[in-house]
Design a protein around this motif. Structure first.
Motif, PDB file in Angstrom:
ATOM      1  N   GLU B 191       0.820  -1.140  -0.264  1.00  0.00           N
ATOM      2  CA  GLU B 191       0.488  -0.018  -0.017  1.00  0.00           C
ATOM      3  C   GLU B 191       0.800   1.161  -0.038  1.00  0.00           C
ATOM      4  N   SER B 192       1.932   1.387   0.797  1.00  0.00           N
ATOM      5  CA  SER B 192       2.726   2.351   1.086  1.00  0.00           C
ATOM      6  C   SER B 192       3.139   3.137   0.045  1.00  0.00           C
ATOM      7  N   ASN B 193       3.928   1.986  -1.232  1.00  0.00           N
ATOM      8  CA  ASN B 193       4.664   2.265  -2.225  1.00  0.00           C
ATOM      9  C   ASN B 193       3.418   2.055  -3.556  1.00  0.00           C
ATOM     10  N   LEU B 194       2.830   1.864  -3.292  1.00  0.00           N
ATOM     11  CA  LEU B 194       1.882   1.892  -4.698  1.00  0.00           C
ATOM     12  C   LEU B 194       1.038   3.973  -4.294  1.00  0.00           C
ATOM     13  N   ALA B 195       1.163   4.113  -2.997  1.00  0.00           N
ATOM     14  CA  ALA B 195       0.591   5.324  -2.814  1.00  0.00           C
ATOM     15  C   ALA B 195       1.941   6.436  -3.022  1.00  0.00           C
ATOM     16  N   SER B 196       3.041   6.295  -2.749  1.00  0.00           N
ATOM     17  CA  SER B 196       4.036   6.907  -3.071  1.00  0.00           C
ATOM     18  C   SER B 196       4.188   7.144  -5.160  1.00  0.00           C
ATOM     19  N   MET B 197       3.683   5.871  -5.294  1.00  0.00           N
ATOM     20  CA  MET B 197       3.550   5.667  -6.959  1.00  0.00           C
ATOM     21  C   MET B 197       2.699   6.935  -7.807  1.00  0.00           C
ATOM     22  N   LEU B 198       1.987   6.956  -6.295  1.00  0.00           N
ATOM     23  CA  LEU B 198       0.396   7.921  -7.230  1.00  0.00           C
ATOM     24  C   LEU B 198       0.328   8.899  -6.325  1.00  0.00           C
ATOM     25  N   GLU B 199       1.465   8.983  -5.785  1.00  0.00           N
ATOM     26  CA  GLU B 199       1.414  11.123  -4.637  1.00  0.00           C
ATOM     27  C   GLU B 199       1.028  11.504  -5.814  1.00  0.00           C
ATOM     28  N   ASP B 200       1.671  12.300  -6.610  1.00  0.00           N
ATOM     29  CA  ASP B 200       1.710  13.351  -7.734  1.00  0.00           C
ATOM     30  C   ASP B 200       0.051  13.386  -8.421  1.00  0.00           C
ATOM     31  N   GLU B 202      -2.530  11.639  -6.710  1.00  0.00           N
ATOM     32  CA  GLU B 202      -3.811  11.762  -5.851  1.00  0.00           C
ATOM     33  C   GLU B 202      -3.650  13.764  -5.894  1.00  0.00           C
ATOM     34  N   LYS B 203      -2.684  14.157  -5.757  1.00  0.00           N
ATOM     35  CA  LYS B 203      -2.847  15.845  -5.800  1.00  0.00           C
ATOM     36  C   LYS B 203      -3.733  16.744  -6.688  1.00  0.00           C
ATOM     37  N   ALA B 204      -3.237  16.125  -8.394  1.00  0.00           N
ATOM     38  CA  ALA B 204      -3.776  16.237  -9.296  1.00  0.00           C
ATOM     39  C   ALA B 204      -4.953  16.198  -9.447  1.00  0.00           C
ATOM     40  N   LEU B 205      -6.232  15.514  -8.018  1.00  0.00           N
ATOM     41  CA  LEU B 205      -7.167  15.006  -8.634  1.00  0.00           C
ATOM     42  C   LEU B 205      -8.179  16.030  -8.306  1.00  0.00           C
ATOM     43  N   PRO B 206      -9.334  16.275  -8.987  1.00  0.00           N
ATOM     44  CA  PRO B 206     -10.887  17.243  -8.963  1.00  0.00           C
ATOM     45  C   PRO B 206     -10.246  17.157  -7.559  1.00  0.00           C
ATOM     46  N   SER B 207     -10.817  17.983  -7.216  1.00  0.00           N
ATOM     47  CA  SER B 207     -11.581  18.418  -5.660  1.00  0.00           C
ATOM     48  C   SER B 207     -12.732  17.472  -5.866  1.00  0.00           C
ATOM     49  N   ASN B 208     -13.653  17.328  -6.332  1.00  0.00           N
ATOM     50  CA  ASN B 208     -15.075  15.886  -5.925  1.00  0.00           C
ATOM     51  C   ASN B 208     -14.386  14.425  -6.580  1.00  0.00           C
ATOM     52  N   PHE B 209     -13.480  14.157  -6.232  1.00  0.00           N
ATOM     53  CA  PHE B 209     -12.543  13.055  -6.544  1.00  0.00           C
ATOM     54  C   PHE B 209     -11.901  12.649  -5.267  1.00  0.00           C
ATOM     55  N   SER B 236     -17.402  10.706 -17.755  1.00  0.00           N
ATOM     56  CA  SER B 236     -16.193  11.184 -18.500  1.00  0.00           C
ATOM     57  C   SER B 236     -14.587  11.545 -17.721  1.00  0.00           C
ATOM     58  N   THR B 237     -15.063  11.926 -17.019  1.00  0.00           N
ATOM     59  CA  THR B 237     -13.980  12.778 -15.955  1.00  0.00           C
ATOM     60  C   THR B 237     -12.933  11.266 -15.589  1.00  0.00           C
ATOM     61  N   MET B 238     -14.215  10.415 -14.504  1.00  0.00           N
ATOM     62  CA  MET B 238     -14.471   8.789 -13.897  1.00  0.00           C
ATOM     63  C   MET B 238     -13.158   8.782 -15.210  1.00  0.00           C
ATOM     64  N   ALA B 239     -13.498   8.093 -16.579  1.00  0.00           N
ATOM     65  CA  ALA B 239     -13.189   6.986 -17.626  1.00  0.00           C
ATOM     66  C   ALA B 239     -11.496   8.435 -17.404  1.00  0.00           C
ATOM     67  N   GLY B 240     -11.395   9.415 -17.734  1.00  0.00           N
ATOM     68  CA  GLY B 240      -9.850   9.989 -17.867  1.00  0.00           C
ATOM     69  C   GLY B 240      -9.017   9.272 -16.853  1.00  0.00           C
ATOM     70  N   LEU B 241      -9.639   9.920 -15.318  1.00  0.00           N
ATOM     71  CA  LEU B 241      -8.556   9.585 -14.694  1.00  0.00           C
ATOM     72  C   LEU B 241      -8.290   7.656 -14.544  1.00  0.00           C
ATOM     73  N   THR B 242      -9.249   6.951 -14.362  1.00  0.00           N
ATOM     74  CA  THR B 242      -8.564   5.611 -14.644  1.00  0.00           C
ATOM     75  C   THR B 242      -7.714   5.325 -15.996  1.00  0.00           C
ATOM     76  N   GLU B 243      -7.979   6.210 -16.559  1.00  0.00           N
ATOM     77  CA  GLU B 243      -6.525   5.728 -17.565  1.00  0.00           C
ATOM     78  C   GLU B 243      -5.162   6.214 -16.933  1.00  0.00           C
ATOM     79  N   SER B 244      -5.434   7.634 -16.817  1.00  0.00           N
ATOM     80  CA  SER B 244      -3.547   7.760 -16.139  1.00  0.00           C
ATOM     81  C   SER B 244      -3.495   7.027 -15.250  1.00  0.00           C
ATOM     82  N   LEU B 245      -4.287   6.440 -14.013  1.00  0.00           N
ATOM     83  CA  LEU B 245      -4.137   5.675 -13.215  1.00  0.00           C
ATOM     84  C   LEU B 245      -3.789   4.294 -13.498  1.00  0.00           C
ATOM     85  N   VAL B 246      -3.894   4.363 -14.344  1.00  0.00           N
ATOM     86  CA  VAL B 246      -3.448   2.478 -15.061  1.00  0.00           C
ATOM     87  C   VAL B 246      -2.190   2.370 -15.399  1.00  0.00           C
ATOM     88  N   GLU B 247      -1.892   3.655 -16.205  1.00  0.00           N
ATOM     89  CA  GLU B 247      -1.244   4.049 -16.979  1.00  0.00           C
ATOM     90  C   GLU B 247       0.431   3.570 -15.746  1.00  0.00           C
TER      91      GLU B 247
END
Lengths: 419, 419
Positions: B191-200, B202-209, B236-247
């Motif tokens: 979990e913590s390594n995955l969280a580090s990988m996704l830190e930036d 996550e910071k860029a998430l829209p405020s309603n996500f 449509s926002t979710m689709a974009g976020l999902t794609e970038s996270l999976v990448e």
């Protein structure tokens, strides 16, 4: 009034389903065993208003309030500052705690961060409880007749604090009645039928004893609890009650005190230097998995043929094409052949074989989903039986596995007593 | 104010530590997903006074109160009569419920006892909630602006009632903002390594996500949640976020929406008309069990050799005595031989083999507990890899099984894309 306790668990992760609360069950068991039974468990978020409100309520009702969680170093953990305010304390740096933290960080090769240092701050009117496993100390208050203890939510830290300090301190402080529990494990009868069977027995219980039923698929645990002042009297009454209950339910009783069938079977095989193999169709390897969950099972378990396809039953277990066309894969003939060949090829003292229709498809009028043949083979011959476990695939596998292990248990007992 | 919910769980077994409350985490996740987040979880005993007091409190605070437990047929379950009194109702026999009970008992070949019949009694002013899995129905009240639902505590019965009735009814009744969730399944990173990988990210998430991590041994589910008024915009926002996270997490991503590895592998095998067998040592049949949990798995799974003892590895999987003495059972040579022979003898397109030291005993300096070799064989050759899963026996088996299924997944994808 006997003293009672409450648990307050703090943290959003419990409320949104991120974490299953395993701490409370552990605490509940330990507290009930020292005569300070937990009467309520309350899970709330890490919000100062919530903490104040629910702590005040719990202190009204209980003699001991155990708080877990919300003591991490990050900003979303606000339990310590809220408790300091609640108990009108100042936060001061505690030298012993700081030393503990420095020691732990050194072991892990981490530098001292400001967040870590803040963990050495403790309210100036609490008894500091040493945390042998982490950086957040526990805190103990004794206020208006109620003991309040706050501990971290990390399970191994909480357990270490409870065992080294909190449980012995509580036993010192409270004069509690003695409580005894005995759990009787049964298999093969549903909760309501078992309850009917035990109805008269239950009505005749002494007033300081109670009975509870704890069902899970295919099994029912029955627990007798007794409270009193003399341990000797309690123990002897409990022994008598246990004996009479087991006598009534003897066809379904298999063991005591939460022992699983795979553990019990493991004991019996080890004790008698016997070995086991399985030939599994509908259970798909689940019996082998259960047996090998037990540490040391390699001493008695040799292995398994999971014969999911008929061609595997034919290739490894000597099931013939004729047998399959004449009786079908789910039949006495096939399951007995599977058990017999498994015993022979694996050279074990016992073998288990299963063949059934787990579902959801594959059922018919004559063999509906849930129809399951189970066989146990040994040098003394083969025992086989057909069961109807129901419509639910996963539960069919669970029930078939438990029933098979129970049949094996009975056979081992028979053969080891008669020899 | 957005509507909120509370859970009340009833039963001594939770308070004395006999049962861990897994229901509340499941309910908490589901309720948060339909916009009725759980704010408090309260566990109490099956005592009428307690039930009345805590239910009245919860109804003051929450819009929905979900009660689980205390509905069994036995005398220690007093929730139904207490609720009937609380809501000033008479208990009357409900024909539909009685029919359900008779149907279930018939399937199980049990007679109708008086205790079973009593389960058909329901308060005359509640909405009866059908229980597709058991004899105790759910009960729904809508009183003074709060919905109160009482359900049995048996997890599969509670879940069936929630999914078929309670969750859809609650969504109908409450006007909650639109909430979308997307769950991304990952394996192989903590979990913590995955969280580090996704830190930036996550910071860029829209405020309603928001983002949540849901770890289990060897795996981490990552859930993106978005709230808003327009479903189209959210989607449509979710689709974009999902794609970038999976990448970003592509080396660890394996699927969406709570799909298990065994289910995913099942889809891939079915779609490509491929078959599977396993040769298991340390996993003891657990991979076979996981694969056969999936309905329809008999179409692609032929079976397994659980070769727990070395003699079984030799007899069925052509592992030689020389190989065992030279390299040991936990070695690349042995696990590759196991996979190769399994593929050959079972005539399948793929095979999985495992050999490891599950613990607690059997470890050494060179091969500590947790050392595990896994091999995947197919007509294109053998892939094998060594892992170190840790010190805990049961988690070692779980991690080895998941890792093996994930290796198989990757191999199937490679081979079916390249052909």
């Amino acid at each position: 009034m006997n003293p009672v306790s409450e648990i307050i668990t703090i943290g959003d992760e419990l409320l949104i389903g991120q974490t299953i609360d395993t701490n409370s069950a552990w605490i509940g068991e330990k507290m009930s065993m020292i005569g300070l039974p937990v009467k309520r468990i309350i899970s709330i978020s890490d919000n100062p208003d919530e903490i104040r409100t629910f702590l005040a309520d719990s202190m009204q009702r209980a003699d001991v309030v155990l708080i877990t969680g919300g003591l991490g170093p990050t900003n979303d953990d606000r339990t310590k500052t809220t408790l300091a305010e609640f108990f009108k304390a100042e936060l001061v740096e505690d030298e012993t705690v700081l030393e503990d933290i420095l020691h732990l960080l050194k072991l892990r090769n981490f530098p001292l961060s400001a967040l870590n240092r803040a963990q050495a701050l403790v309210p100036d009117n609490c008894r500091v409880v040493h945390n042998p496993q982490g950086t957040a100390p526990g805190m103990w208050w004794d206020k208006d007749g109620t003991v309040v203890v706050s501990m971290p939510g990390v399970p191994f830290e909480m357990k270490a604090i409870m065992e080294t300090s909190v449980l012995p301190w509580l036993q010192d402080q409270f004069k509690t009645p003695i409580i005894l529990h005995k759990t009787i494990m049964t298999i093969g009868l549903g909760e309501s039928n078992l309850a009917s069977m035990l109805e008269d027995w239950e009505k005749a219980l002494p007033s300081n004893f109670t009975l509870a039923y704890l069902p899970s698929p295919g099994m029912v645990k029955v627990r007798i609890s007794g409270t009193g002042d003399s341990e000797d009297v309690l123990k002897s009454t409990m022994a008598g009650l246990t004996e009479s209950l087991v006598e009534i339910a003897k066809d379904y009783f298999y063991g005591f005190d939460d022992i699983s069938l795979e553990e019990l079977v493991g004991h019996l095989l080890t004790k008698n230097h016997l070995s086991l193999s399985t030939a599994e169709s509908c259970t798909g390897g689940n019996i082998a998995r259960l047996v090998t969950r037990i540490p040391g099972s390699s001493a008695y378990f040799k292995g398994s043929i999971v014969a999911y396809a008929n061609e595997i039953k034919m290739k490894y277990l000597d099931v013939s094409q004729k047998m399959l066309s004449e009786y079908g894969a789910v039949s006495r003939n096939v399951v007995e052949q599977m058990a017999k060949s498994c015993l022979l090829h694996f050279k074990t003292d016992f073998s288990i074989a299963t063949s059934g229709i787990a579902g959801p498809d594959g059922g018919s009028i004559f063999k509906p989903v849930g129809t399951t043949w189970i066989a146990i083979a040994s040098k003394n011959g083969i025992l086989s039986q057909c069961f109807q476990f129901g419509e639910h695939r996963e539960r069919n596998v669970v029930k078939a596995s438990q029933t098979a292990l129970n049949m094996l248990r009975i056979e081992i007992l028979k053969e080891t007593i008669s020899t």
